[in-house]
Design an enzyme around this catalytic site. Structure first.
Site, PDB file in Angstrom:
ATOM      1  N   HIS A 108     -47.544   1.804  -0.517  1.00 51.56           N
ATOM      2  CA  HIS A 108     -46.262   1.272  -0.985  1.00 51.56           C
ATOM      3  C   HIS A 108     -46.356  -0.232  -1.235  1.00 51.56           C
ATOM      4  O   HIS A 108     -45.862  -0.736  -2.253  1.00 51.56           O
ATOM      5  CB  HIS A 108     -45.174   1.544   0.058  1.00 51.56           C
ATOM      6  N   TYR A 118     -35.346   1.951  -1.210  1.00 54.57           N
ATOM      7  CA  TYR A 118     -35.125   3.064  -0.289  1.00 54.57           C
ATOM      8  C   TYR A 118     -33.746   3.705  -0.421  1.00 54.57           C
ATOM      9  O   TYR A 118     -33.637   4.942  -0.356  1.00 54.57           O
ATOM     10  CB  TYR A 118     -35.417   2.617   1.148  1.00 54.57           C
ATOM     11  N   GLU A 160     -43.732  -2.297   6.079  1.00 54.90           N
ATOM     12  CA  GLU A 160     -44.137  -2.912   4.820  1.00 54.90           C
ATOM     13  C   GLU A 160     -43.766  -4.387   4.764  1.00 54.90           C
ATOM     14  O   GLU A 160     -44.508  -5.192   4.185  1.00 54.90           O
ATOM     15  CB  GLU A 160     -43.523  -2.124   3.655  1.00 54.90           C
ATOM     16  N   ARG A 229     -52.492   2.246 -10.623  1.00 59.86           N
ATOM     17  CA  ARG A 229     -53.538   3.114 -10.072  1.00 59.86           C
ATOM     18  C   ARG A 229     -54.284   2.327  -9.017  1.00 59.86           C
ATOM     19  O   ARG A 229     -54.555   1.134  -9.210  1.00 59.86           O
ATOM     20  CB  ARG A 229     -54.489   3.566 -11.182  1.00 59.86           C
ATOM     21  N   TYR A 231     -57.605   1.347  -6.838  1.00 60.06           N
ATOM     22  CA  TYR A 231     -59.068   1.368  -6.911  1.00 60.06           C
ATOM     23  C   TYR A 231     -59.638   0.566  -5.747  1.00 60.06           C
ATOM     24  O   TYR A 231     -59.192  -0.557  -5.469  1.00 60.06           O
ATOM     25  CB  TYR A 231     -59.563   0.764  -8.229  1.00 60.06           C
ATOM     26  N   GLY A 299     -69.286  11.416  -5.528  1.00 58.38           N
ATOM     27  CA  GLY A 299     -68.889  10.857  -6.814  1.00 58.38           C
ATOM     28  C   GLY A 299     -68.494   9.406  -6.721  1.00 58.38           C
ATOM     29  O   GLY A 299     -69.158   8.581  -6.088  1.00 58.38           O
ATOM     30  N   VAL A 300     -67.328   9.093  -7.325  1.00 58.33           N
ATOM     31  CA  VAL A 300     -66.865   7.705  -7.351  1.00 58.33           C
ATOM     32  C   VAL A 300     -66.371   7.255  -5.981  1.00 58.33           C
ATOM     33  O   VAL A 300     -66.049   6.078  -5.788  1.00 58.33           O
ATOM     34  CB  VAL A 300     -65.766   7.531  -8.425  1.00 58.33           C
TER      35      VAL A 300
END
Length: 426
Positions: A108, A118, A160, A229, A231, A299-300
């Site tokens: 988040h 929220y 958070e 996304r 990573y 894999g990655v």
């Protein structure tokens, strides 16, 4: 093993807040929430699918936060349905969910979720529950779930907020999105490119813990919105750039092609601008330990492992490390030269590379060691080490298989650490 101090402290804080927050629920409300568990098991995905649909229609600005691919495949609704069910099942002891709260809270924070989001989520989630369950949602049921949701939201908001405070107190740190420029694109294999990202403002870069990730946000033309996304950072901290290594995700069956990975690979040359979050994540290497470390990837999933391995070898020339990696073949085997160089300079590092299929040009003992999928029984003497810690990253079936195999060998579950990206189904 003494767990990483930051992670241990964060989980303790979550447990304390969970115990405090849930005390505001009356015993009757807890009983009502628990009584809805069968309905959540039966209708949970229907509820969460309707929730996302209606919320994103009424608040299209939130499309910049939620991953559209996870919506399209139903992964995100399924994950939320499981989370709601898990919360109801643990309403008497929400501290049992501390690990999940920490993992989700870090995600988040990387997406910029704030306290003002929220109430929107709560309003539409409760509305979806009422629509799907109908007359079963009596006023007492609605009141109980309203109270339960608010307590859970308070736990996340508090956790958070602490992450945001830590970010701003870190030299070079920030919250929200910061503009970076792609300084270089390094082809690691046929599918994976490493992106070296430098701050557009030429400001200081913060340090981070090996294993952490950043969210990358790019504009997706076909959707007309920005999409995020996560990573993993695939190198060790430095004051020049962040490095992420991205696999180009192709469409497969019902799964659409990876929009962000395709934009990064195909549409953004060197010099292009992207938006990056502060590094977050609680899947991190215990850098204080001196005992052996076993890194297992599929894999990655090797990207956080490379950051961990480089950290281990930079910090110590005596700490034993084992690098276990599974990949289809040599064409898609990323960073093998990097690994070879690390092993040349660090004889305490051992490896076991599994190729699912061997192709012409793949050399055993040079490129790979075993044919087939990872089988820890074949490498028991290599990986079953006294007091070792095990870090696993890769597709969910891979992580499940390796963790179960390690436990069968006699590895204690508390020594096995796994990373989960996206919105995994239960």
């Amino acid at each position: 093993m003494l767990k990483n101090v930051l992670r241990r402290g964060a989980l303790r804080l979550v447990r304390q807040r969970a115990s405090y927050a849930t005390s505001a629920l009356t015993p009757q409300q807890k009983q009502i929430v628990k009584a809805t568990i069968p309905a959540l098991e039966q209708h949970g995905v229907t509820i969460t699918t309707l929730f996302y649909k209606e919320m994103l229609e009424r608040h299209p600005e939130l499309n910049n936060i939620f991953n559209s691919s996870h919506q399209a495949t139903g992964v995100q609704p399924a994950a939320l349905a499981h989370a709601v069910w898990a919360y109801a099942s643990n309403i008497d002891h929400p501290e049992a969910l501390a690990t999940a709260v920490s993992r989700i809270g870090h995600k988040h924070a990387s997406l910029g979720v704030r306290s003002e989001h929220y109430p929107i989520v709560g309003e539409h989630l409760l509305r979806a529950i009422k629509k799907v369950l109908g007359d079963a949602v009596t006023p007492p049921v609605a009141d109980a779930w309203t109270a339960a949701y608010q307590q859970l939201a308070d736990i996340f908001i508090s956790f958070e907020d602490d992450l945001y405070k830590q970010a701003t107190q870190t030299p070079g740190g920030w919250t929200g999105w910061r503009k970076f420029v792609i300084a270089d694109k390094v082809h690691e294999s046929e599918e994976i490119i490493s992106f070296q990202l430098v701050p557009q403002d030429n400001g200081r870069l913060p340090t981070y813990k090996p294993g952490q990730f950043v969210s990358v946000r790019c504009f997706v033309p076909e959707l007309g919105v920005y999409q995020p996304r996560q990573y993993s950072l695939s190198d060790i901290p430095n004051q020049r750039y962040f490095q992420i290594s991205v696999k180009k995700e192709f469409a497969s069956g019902a799964r659409p092609a990876g929009r962000i990975s395709n934009v990064l690979h195909e549409s953004l040359p060197k010099g292009s601008e992207v938006e990056i979050s502060m590094p977050f994540g609680d899947f991190v290497l215990d850098t204080n330990a001196t005992t052996p470390v076993v890194l297992m990837s599929g894999g990655v999933g090797l990207t956080p492992m490379m950051s961990m391995l480089k950290t281990v070898t930079n910090n110590s020339k005596s700490r034993p490390a084992v690098f276990v990696h599974a990949v289809r073949n040599g064409r898609v085997h990323a960073m093998k030269e990097t690994l070879a160089n690390i092993m040349t300079d660090n004889p305490q590092v051992k490896r076991a590379i599994f190729y699912e299929q061997v192709e012409e040009g793949d050399k055993q003992g040079v490129d790979y060691d075993y044919v087939g999928r990872v089988d820890v029984s074949k490498i028991k003497d290599l990986v079953f080490l006294p007091d070792a810690d095990y870090y696993i990253c890769g597709p969910s079936p891979f992580m499940k298989a390796q963790s179960e195999a390690l436990e069968t060998l006699g590895v204690r579950p508390d020594r096995i650490h796994m990373e989960v990206f996206g919105s995994p189904t239960p």
